[in-house]
Design a protein around this motif. Structure first.
Motif, PDB file in Angstrom:
ATOM      1  N   UNK A 104       2.359  -3.017   4.139  1.00 34.99           N
ATOM      2  CA  UNK A 104       2.567  -1.663   4.930  1.00 34.99           C
ATOM      3  C   UNK A 104       3.869  -1.878   5.930  1.00 34.99           C
ATOM      4  N   UNK A 132      -3.373  -6.480  -3.131  1.00 34.10           N
ATOM      5  CA  UNK A 132      -4.206  -5.618  -3.844  1.00 34.10           C
ATOM      6  C   UNK A 132      -3.942  -4.186  -4.313  1.00 34.10           C
ATOM      7  N   UNK A 186      -0.913  -0.608   0.060  1.00 30.15           N
ATOM      8  CA  UNK A 186      -0.744   0.301   0.864  1.00 30.15           C
ATOM      9  C   UNK A 186      -1.738   0.449   2.292  1.00 30.15           C
ATOM     10  N   UNK A 187      -2.112  -1.025   2.405  1.00 25.49           N
ATOM     11  CA  UNK A 187      -2.539  -1.421   3.709  1.00 25.49           C
ATOM     12  C   UNK A 187      -3.900  -1.008   3.935  1.00 25.49           C
ATOM     13  N   UNK A 188      -4.696  -0.916   2.710  1.00 26.72           N
ATOM     14  CA  UNK A 188      -6.220  -0.431   2.722  1.00 26.72           C
ATOM     15  C   UNK A 188      -6.931  -1.550   2.372  1.00 26.72           C
ATOM     16  N   UNK A 189      -6.649  -2.724   1.624  1.00 23.84           N
ATOM     17  CA  UNK A 189      -7.450  -3.861   1.166  1.00 23.84           C
ATOM     18  C   UNK A 189      -7.631  -5.074   1.896  1.00 23.84           C
ATOM     19  N   UNK A 190      -6.585  -5.066   2.791  1.00 21.43           N
ATOM     20  CA  UNK A 190      -6.939  -6.186   3.814  1.00 21.43           C
ATOM     21  C   UNK A 190      -6.301  -7.602   3.195  1.00 21.43           C
ATOM     22  N   UNK A 191      -5.788  -7.628   2.064  1.00 20.58           N
ATOM     23  CA  UNK A 191      -5.461  -8.914   1.426  1.00 20.58           C
ATOM     24  C   UNK A 191      -4.101  -9.583   2.169  1.00 20.58           C
ATOM     25  N   UNK A 214      -2.863  -9.407   4.876  1.00 21.78           N
ATOM     26  CA  UNK A 214      -2.737  -9.600   6.455  1.00 21.78           C
ATOM     27  C   UNK A 214      -2.107 -10.878   6.817  1.00 21.78           C
ATOM     28  N   UNK A 237      -2.535   7.112  -5.848  1.00 22.40           N
ATOM     29  CA  UNK A 237      -1.886   5.793  -5.404  1.00 22.40           C
ATOM     30  C   UNK A 237      -2.383   4.612  -6.180  1.00 22.40           C
ATOM     31  N   UNK A 238      -3.437   4.806  -7.115  1.00 21.10           N
ATOM     32  CA  UNK A 238      -3.755   3.630  -8.089  1.00 21.10           C
ATOM     33  C   UNK A 238      -3.095   3.870  -9.394  1.00 21.10           C
ATOM     34  N   UNK A 291       0.572  -8.497  11.460  1.00 20.10           N
ATOM     35  CA  UNK A 291       1.119  -7.627  10.322  1.00 20.10           C
ATOM     36  C   UNK A 291       0.512  -7.381   9.136  1.00 20.10           C
ATOM     37  N   UNK A 292       0.504  -6.431   8.397  1.00 21.97           N
ATOM     38  CA  UNK A 292       0.107  -5.937   7.160  1.00 21.97           C
ATOM     39  C   UNK A 292       1.307  -6.194   6.286  1.00 21.97           C
TER      40      UNK A 292
END
Ligand code: SF4
Ligand code: SF4
Ligand code: FES
Lengths: 278, 382
Positions: free
Chosen positions: A259, A241, A244-249, A251, A10-11, A255-256
Motif C-alpha cells: 500500500x 497476498x 491492497x493493505x488488507x491481509x497484513x502479510x 508489513x 479487487x480479487x 510500512x505496509x
C-alpha cells in the motif's frame, strides 16, 4: 461491480494473451502480454500474476514506457506458482490483477543527475525507468546505471545491456562477482563501482532495486558521498497476498509495503533495515 | 434524547429488531464462557451472570444482580460476523485447459446483521476495522485510493445495526480507559444502552442514528431526568475506577519504535508459546491468508480467505524462508503493531484495551506489563 453476487473487483484476475516470450537467463523469462484495453501501470508498480488454483505472485512491470498494446513482466522460476507461469507459451494466457503500489520518482528526479543501481533480477523493475530516462534525456543531467549480477549468466536483458553500454549519453556499468574468461565488464560488488561514478550529490536521485543487503550498502555508499537519504529510493519486497493493505502479510514496521510502497525513500527505511527479522 | 425504560422493555426491543428483518447477534453463555451468538429472546442473554478474568484465567459466576450486561469483554468478539474466520472469495472454472476463466463469487451477504451488547472496547474495534478495510464513514485522512475497500466487509458493515452497552463495572484485565475507548460510549452506535440495578432495574437508551430513532419510538419509557443522567455519570466514573489494568500511552508509540533492539523481546520469547491465542482473541486483529486450490478435476479453482496470525510462520515467507523466524521477532511484531506502528499505518492505536489477549494467553503474558517494561527501558536509555 453490480449485484451482491459479483466477485469483489479487487480479487478478480483478467486474462491477457501472451504475444511473446523471451528467455532472459537459465530461469528468468519475460512475457509480453497483449492488451485489449488500456492498462494504466507505471514504472515501480506491480501486478499479482495468478496460476490457476495455485496462487499469486507480485511481479513488477519490466518494460515501458507504458504503451496501450503491450504489458511486460519478467519472472524468475523459483516456486510452484512461477514454474506454472514460466511454462506458458505465446498464444496462451496469463491472468493477473493490478496495478498496485507506488511508482519510481521519475518526476522529482527531473533536472538532476540520476543513478540507477540494480542487482540481479532487480534490473527488471528498473528497466522501464531506464527506458523512460532515455526517452527524455534532455530533461535530466547525467544518467548512470550500475547493474550487478553474480555472474554474466545471471545478467538479464542482454540486448538492452549491450545497447546501453554502447551509448555515449549513458554512463553504464555492468559488474559481476564471478567473471569467466572473456568478460569485459567490471568484476566486484556494485558499491565499488559507485565510488567511481560522477554526480552532483545535492542534485542526484538514486533508485535501487535488488537484494535487501545490496540496496542497503548501495544507499549507504551514496549517503557517504553526500546524497541526501530523502533522494535515495529503494524497492522493498515482502510476502504479499492481497496487494491492497488488507491481509497484513507485507508489513514492514510502520510500512505496509503493497500500500505504501514498494518504493520508499531511504530516509524512511534507514532505521529499519538494520533490524533483524522485521 | 435519552429515554428511561424498565429493563423488561428490553425483550420488546429484541422483538422490534427481529421484526425489522435483522439477524440479531449478541452475548450468550456457551461452554462456560460468554460467546457471541444468535439472540432469539431475552432469555438468551446472560442475565445474572458475571465473569472473572485474570492472566490466563476466565470464569463465569452467577450474581445476585439481574443485569443482562453485567460482564466485561466476552470470550468471543463480533469480528467473525463482519470478517468470517473462513470465507470463499471466488470460484473460477474453465472448461478446457488454458481456456477462458469463468468467475463466480463465493460468499453472499444477504442478511442484515444487528449486534447487541457491544461493549465500548468492541465498538472501538469495529471502528478500527472500518479504517483498515477502507470502510470508515468519516475518514480522518484521505485514503490512498478511495476505491479500495474490502467489499464483503463493506456489505456486511453497511447494513449493520449496533446496539452498544456501557459497562457498569470493569473487569480486572480491562484498560479501555487508558486507551481512550471507554467506558463511556460517545459515537458509532445506533442505540446505546446503559443498564442500572439500584433497587429498580432500568436502562437509559439513546439513539445515535435514524434507525436508532425509529427503534426507540417503539419503546415505552419516559425522557431521562437530570438525576438519571447524573446516575449514568456516576456509574461510568465507578467503572473507570474499577479498571483492573492501565497503560501509560504518552509517547508510547514513539518509545516502542525505539525498542526493536531491546533484550526484553528475548525474555518474553522464553515464555511465549507462539500459539496465536492472543491474535485470535483480539477484536482488532485482521490479518488473513489467501489460499488457492483446485478441485479434483483441476477445472474449478477456489480462493479462500482465512484468519491468519503474525505468530504463524508462513506469514513472513520470502524467497524460500521466513523473515520472522524467532518467537521474539513475532511477539515484537504483535506488540509493536498494536501499540506503535498501527498509528503510522492507520492513524490510531491498534489496541482498544479489552484485555482479551491477557486473559486468553495460556502462559499469562500481559501486554500492559510488557509495554510498560519495554518503555521503562527506552526511557532510561534515552
Ligand atoms: S491487543 Fe489485547 S487488549 Fe488490545 S485490543 Fe487486542 S486483545 Fe484487546
Ligand atoms: S503471547 Fe501468549 S497467547 Fe500470544 S502467542 Fe505468545 S503464548 Fe500465545
Ligand atoms: S499484501 Fe496484503 S497487506 Fe500487503
Amino acid at each position: 461491480m453490480t449485484g451482491r453476487d459479483s466477485v469483489d473487483g479487487l480479487w478478480a484476475p483478467q486474462a491477457l494473451r501472451i504475444a511473446n516470450k523471451v528467455q532472459e537467463s537459465t530461469d528468468v523469462f519475460s512475457f509480453e502480454l497483449e492488451l485489449e484495453q488500456s492498462f494504466d501501470i507505471r514504472p515501480g508498480q506491480f501486478n499479482m500474476l495468478y496460476a490457476f488454483g495455485k496462487g499469486e505472485v507480485p511481479i513488477s512491470m519490466s518494460a515501458g514506457p507504458p504503451t496501450t498494446t503491450r504489458l511486460v513482466h519478467t519472472i524468475r522460476n523459483v516456486g510452484k506458482i512461477t514454474t506454472d507461469i514460466c511454462a506458458r507459451e505465446p498464444g496462451e494466457e496469463i491472468e493477473l490483477r493490478g496495478p498496485f503500489g507506488n511508482t519510481w520518482p521519475l518526476e522529482s528526479a527531473l533536472g538532476g543527475d540520476v543513478v540507477i543501481v540494480a542487482g540481479g533480477i532487480g534490473l527488471a523493475p528498473m528497466r522501464p525507468v531506464i527506458q523512460a530516462l532515455l526517452a527524455n534525456l534532455e530533461q535530466y543531467r547525467r544518467i548512470s546505471v550500475v547493474c550487478g549480477a553474480r555472474s554474466p549468466y545471471e545478467l538479464i536483458f542482454r540486448e538492452d545491456v549491450e545497447e546501453w553500454s554502447a551509448r555515449r549519453d549513458l554512463d553504464f556499468h555492468a559488474t559481476v562477482d564471478i567473471a569467466p574468461r572473456g568478460w569485459t565488464g567490471t568484476v566486484g560488488v556494485v558499491t565499488s563501482v559507485i565510488e567511481q561514478l560522477s554526480f552532483e550529490p545535492q542534485r542526484t536521485t538514486v533508485m535501487t532495486c535488488g537484494p535487501e543487503i545490496m540496496m542497503r550498502f548501495t544507499a549507504d555508499a551514496f549517503c557517504d558521498r553526500g546524497v541526501p537519504a530523502e533522494s535515495i529510493f529503494l524497492s522493498m519486497e515482502r510476502n504479499m497476498k492481497c496487494a491492497v493493505g488488507f491481509c497484513g502479510h507485507c508489513m514492514y514496521g510502520p510500512h505496509i509495503i503493497c500500500r505504501d510502497g514498494p518504493v520508499f525513500r531511504y530516509s524512511r527505511l534507514r532505521d529499519l533495515l538494520h533490524i533483524r527479522e522485521l | 434524547m435519552s429515554l428511561r425504560i424498565e429493563a423488561a422493555q428490553l425483550g420488546h426491543l429484541l422483538e422490534v429488531i427481529r421484526n425489522a428483518g435483522y439477524d440479531l447477534l449478541g452475548p450468550t453463555v456457551r461452554d462456560g464462557a460468554i460467546a457471541i451468538d444468535r439472540i432469539s429472546q431475552l432469555s438468551d442473554l446472560p442475565q445474572g451472570i458475571t465473569d472473572e478474568q485474570e492472566k490466563g484465567l476466565y470464569r463465569l459466576r452467577t450474581q445476585a444482580s439481574p443485569s443482562y450486561f453485567g460482564f466485561s469483554a466476552p470470550a468471543q468478539t463480533f469480528r467473525r460476523f463482519l470478517q468470517p474466520p473462513t470465507q470463499t472469495i471466488f470460484w473460477a472454472s474453465r472448461d478446457t485447459p488454458g481456456g477462458p476463466l469463468r468467475m463466480r463469487s463465493g460468499s453472499n451477504v444477504d442478511s442484515k446483521l444487528a449486534f447487541i451488547g457491544v461493549k465500548a472496547c468492541d465498538l472501538a474495534a469495529i471502528g478500527v476495522h472500518d479504517v483498515v478495510f477502507g470502510c470508515d464513514p468519516n475518514p480522518q485522512r484521505p485514503a490512498a485510493d478511495p476505491l479500495i475497500k474490502d467489499q464483503l466487509y463493506g456489505m456486511r458493515r453497511e447494513n449493520l445495526l449496533i446496539i452498544a452497552t456501557e459497562c457498569g463495572q470493569a473487569g480486572s484485565t480491562c484498560f479501555c480507559a487508558s486507551m481512550n475507548t471507554g467506558p463511556e460510549i460517545e459515537a458509532g452506535y445506533d442505540l446505546r444502552i446503559t443498564e442500572f440495578v439500584d433497587g429498580e432495574h432500568w436502562m437509559l437508551i439513546d439513539a445515535g442514528s435514524e434507525q436508532g430513532d425509529t427503534l426507540l419510538s417503539h419503546l415505552a419509557g419516559r425522557p431521562a431526568s437530570e438525576d438519571d443522567l447524573t446516575t449514568r455519570e456516576q456509574l461510568l466514573e465507578r467503572t473507570r475506577r474499577s479498571m483492573g489494568r492501565s497503560l501509560d500511552t504518552r509517547n508510547l508509540p514513539q518509545q516502542l519504535a525505539r525498542s526493536f533492539d531491546s533484550p526484553a523481546w528475548e525474555d518474553i520469547a522464553e515464555r511465549c508459546l507462539s500459539c496465536a491465542n492472543c491474535t485470535l482473541s483480539c477484536p482488532t486483529c485482521f490479518c488473513t491468508d489467501i489460499e488457492d486450490a483446485t478441485d479434483i478435476t483441476g477445472r474449478t479453482a477456489i480462493r479462500t480467505q482465512r484468519w491468519d496470525s503474525c505468530f504463524n510462520k508462513e506469514i513472513s515467507w520470502l524467497h524460500g524462508g521466513q523473515v520472522r523466524k524467532s518467537t521474539a521477532s513475532r511477539y515484537r511484531q504483535w506488540l509493536t503493531h498494536k501499540l506503535s506502528t498501527w498509528h503510522d499505518q492507520f492513524g490510531s492505536s491498534g489496541c482498544v484495551g479489552c484485555g482479551r489477549c491477557i486473559t486468553w494467553c495460556p502462559v499469562g503474558i500481559d501486554i500492559t506489563e510488557e509495554a510498560a517494561r519495554l518503555t521503562a527501558g527506552t526511557e532510561a536509555s534515552s
